[in-house]
Design a protein around this motif. Structure first.
Motif, PDB file in Angstrom:
ATOM      1  N   UNK A 128      70.571  72.093  51.283  1.00  0.00           N
ATOM      2  CA  UNK A 128      70.015  71.819  52.650  1.00  0.00           C
ATOM      3  C   UNK A 128      70.826  72.509  53.673  1.00  0.00           C
ATOM      4  N   UNK A 129      70.098  73.369  54.500  1.00  0.00           N
ATOM      5  CA  UNK A 129      70.822  74.441  55.422  1.00  0.00           C
ATOM      6  C   UNK A 129      71.734  73.746  56.379  1.00  0.00           C
ATOM      7  N   UNK A 130      72.978  74.016  56.151  1.00  0.00           N
ATOM      8  CA  UNK A 130      73.945  73.038  56.926  1.00  0.00           C
ATOM      9  C   UNK A 130      74.623  73.958  58.042  1.00  0.00           C
ATOM     10  N   UNK A 131      74.457  74.153  59.329  1.00  0.00           N
ATOM     11  CA  UNK A 131      75.024  74.986  60.183  1.00  0.00           C
ATOM     12  C   UNK A 131      76.618  74.687  59.986  1.00  0.00           C
ATOM     13  N   UNK A 132      76.853  73.446  59.830  1.00  0.00           N
ATOM     14  CA  UNK A 132      78.226  73.010  59.896  1.00  0.00           C
ATOM     15  C   UNK A 132      79.249  73.408  58.691  1.00  0.00           C
ATOM     16  N   UNK A 133      78.412  73.875  57.429  1.00  0.00           N
ATOM     17  CA  UNK A 133      79.015  74.069  56.398  1.00  0.00           C
ATOM     18  C   UNK A 133      80.257  74.476  56.311  1.00  0.00           C
ATOM     19  N   UNK A 134      80.558  75.457  57.061  1.00  0.00           N
ATOM     20  CA  UNK A 134      81.948  76.216  57.014  1.00  0.00           C
ATOM     21  C   UNK A 134      83.187  75.126  57.352  1.00  0.00           C
ATOM     22  N   UNK A 135      82.755  74.116  58.065  1.00  0.00           N
ATOM     23  CA  UNK A 135      83.948  72.960  58.250  1.00  0.00           C
ATOM     24  C   UNK A 135      83.943  72.149  57.359  1.00  0.00           C
ATOM     25  N   UNK A 136      83.002  71.980  56.221  1.00  0.00           N
ATOM     26  CA  UNK A 136      82.819  70.988  55.277  1.00  0.00           C
ATOM     27  C   UNK A 136      83.475  71.411  54.111  1.00  0.00           C
ATOM     28  N   UNK A 137      84.323  70.365  53.592  1.00  0.00           N
ATOM     29  CA  UNK A 137      85.223  70.841  52.511  1.00  0.00           C
ATOM     30  C   UNK A 137      84.461  70.418  51.122  1.00  0.00           C
ATOM     31  N   UNK A 138      83.896  69.188  51.348  1.00  0.00           N
ATOM     32  CA  UNK A 138      83.153  68.558  50.145  1.00  0.00           C
ATOM     33  C   UNK A 138      81.623  68.520  50.418  1.00  0.00           C
ATOM     34  N   UNK A 139      80.799  69.388  50.139  1.00  0.00           N
ATOM     35  CA  UNK A 139      79.302  69.129  50.520  1.00  0.00           C
ATOM     36  C   UNK A 139      79.069  68.093  49.981  1.00  0.00           C
ATOM     37  N   UNK A 140      77.921  67.187  50.774  1.00  0.00           N
ATOM     38  CA  UNK A 140      77.527  66.024  50.617  1.00  0.00           C
ATOM     39  C   UNK A 140      76.067  66.267  49.701  1.00  0.00           C
ATOM     40  N   UNK A 141      75.859  65.190  48.904  1.00  0.00           N
ATOM     41  CA  UNK A 141      74.851  65.253  48.277  1.00  0.00           C
ATOM     42  C   UNK A 141      73.637  64.166  48.644  1.00  0.00           C
ATOM     43  N   UNK A 142      72.337  64.598  48.980  1.00  0.00           N
ATOM     44  CA  UNK A 142      71.505  63.897  49.405  1.00  0.00           C
ATOM     45  C   UNK A 142      70.093  63.829  48.318  1.00  0.00           C
ATOM     46  N   UNK A 143      69.407  62.708  48.613  1.00  0.00           N
ATOM     47  CA  UNK A 143      68.066  62.795  47.544  1.00  0.00           C
ATOM     48  C   UNK A 143      67.021  62.202  48.218  1.00  0.00           C
ATOM     49  N   UNK A 144      65.769  62.859  47.668  1.00  0.00           N
ATOM     50  CA  UNK A 144      64.407  62.271  47.867  1.00  0.00           C
ATOM     51  C   UNK A 144      63.698  61.949  46.291  1.00  0.00           C
TER      52      UNK A 144
END
Lengths: 256, 139
Positions: A128-144
């Protein structure tokens, strides 16, 4: 891998081939690794295939693929979309982005094929395109989840439901087709760099996938090799970015 | 009235820039992203905010201490050595490109006219993604 398929089917310029007979154990999962944001699906599916030693049993060729390319691997021509199997897992990986003109046919082909093979769950993996990804150490997981059965997979698993937003590209159509065909489809999304291959996001998705499928997937090697994976996937990432732009997906905000 | 003309100019400029970017990015996709002398073009993205440009560059496998970000004329230049030399053949598991050895990253990115390079700053993240921030001049 035999050069003469034991089974073939064609749909609007797509050719699906099975190279050998195989059985899937149940409950079975078809894990989709199509090129998309951060190549999270491709990296995840490739890692599954490698660490679990899955066997290549089928493939889908895009006969209208541009530029016209034949991928030669181990001396044989192999289609850009490859299907691997081991026990109750089936994984689809891609070597090239799906051309926008083939997205509809591919989504139909994948869902129909899953039904034909008696797949219990289709699991789509995407960033999921996350503009703040650079500041995220551990990417979160989402579901549908496409339906109740798919939703049940997530019970007791630590991940957030994806409530608002949009999916663009093949995964969007696969989800819609799955809903219509009543095939449980779970989409797992991870915060990712939009235009850089993101092995860390893939590792987080694989942790969730392990819990859902009960098949332990070690992600240590994936993280160790992360930089080489990023280096290797630069070309595919560039092509994917181009294709995503053609489909009107999240594009870079270049001089917007 | 003067302001309207300026605004119109600005709008036109942006449109031209967008079009140029689109054409360039199409070229970019066709061009090889390495050269026989071992240069590698990194993946990068330019984000535009009202007050600044943010450039992200993926320098996977680079030697972090060798990262250089500078401005030459109206271009941003990013360079870094790779931690170790990598044979293109090994990277892709193919025999065809065994002769090519990758050694360093180099990328030039054209800067928009309102980029205030005096105020430029950058940091290298632990995952070797470089974040370059360039303020935009007002007016």
């Amino acid at each position: 891998m035999s050069s003469v398929p034991v089974y073939e089917e064609e749909l609007d310029g797509l050719l699906l081939m099975e190279y050998e007979e195989f059985e899937l154990k149940h409950p079975s999962f078809l894990v989709l690794g199509l090129p998309d944001t951060g190549l999270v699906g491709v990296i995840s599916a490739n890692h599954l295939v490698e660490t679990l030693g899955m066997k290549e049993v089928a493939g889908i060729d895009v006969m209208t693929l541009m530029p016209p390319v034949a991928v030669i691997s181990k001396g044989a021509v192999r289609p850009p979309l490859r299907i691997y199997v081991k026990d109750n897992l089936m994984a689809l990986t891609a070597e090239a982005p799906v051309p926008p003109a083939s997205v509809h046919a591919l989504a139909k082909m994948i869902v129909d094929y899953a039904m034909k093979r008696g797949v219990d769950y289709i699991v789509s993996i995407v960033g999921v395109a996350s503009p703040a990804r650079i500041n995220i150490e551990k990417p979160r997981v989402y579901w549908i989840a496409s339906n109740e059965k798919a939703r049940k997979l997530m019970e007791g698993v630590e991940a957030e439901g994806f409530l608002n937003g949009y999916l663009v590209g093949p995964y969007a159509l696969i989800l819609k087709n799955a809903i219509r065909a009543r095939v449980p489809n779970l989409v797992l999304l991870a915060d990712a760099y939009i235009e850089f291959p993101d092995p860390e996001a893939a590792a987080e998705v694989l942790n969730v996938l392990s819990k859902i499928t009960g098949v332990q997937v070690d992600t240590k090697k994936l993280l160790e090799q992360a930089e080489m994976i990023r280096l290797r996937l630069r070309g595919l990432m560039k092509q994917t970015k181009q294709t995503m732009a053609e489909m009107g997906g999240p594009s870079p905000l270049m001089y917007a | 009235m003067v302001e309207d003309v300026e605004e119109l100019f600005e709008r036109l400029r942006r449109r031209v820039m967008r079009e140029v970017d689109r054409v360039l990015s199409e070229f970019e996709a066709l061009r090889l992203d390495w050269t026989p002398d071992g240069r590698l073009s990194p993946l990068y993205t330019v984000y535009e905010f009202p007050d600044k440009y943010v450039v992200l560059v993926d320098l996977a496998a680079a030697d972090v201490d060798s990262v250089e970000v500078k401005v030459a004329d109206d271009r941003l230049v990013i360079e870094a050595r790779l931690e170790r030399e990598i044979s293109l053949g090994d990277l892709y598991g193919t025999t065809a490109m065994r002769g090519v050895t990758l050694r360093y990253y180099r990328q030039e990115i054209p800067l928009p006219p309102d980029a205030d390079v005096e105020g430029m700053s950058y940091r290298v993240r632990p995952d070797k993604i470089v974040e370059i921030v360039i303020p935009r001049r007002r007016g």
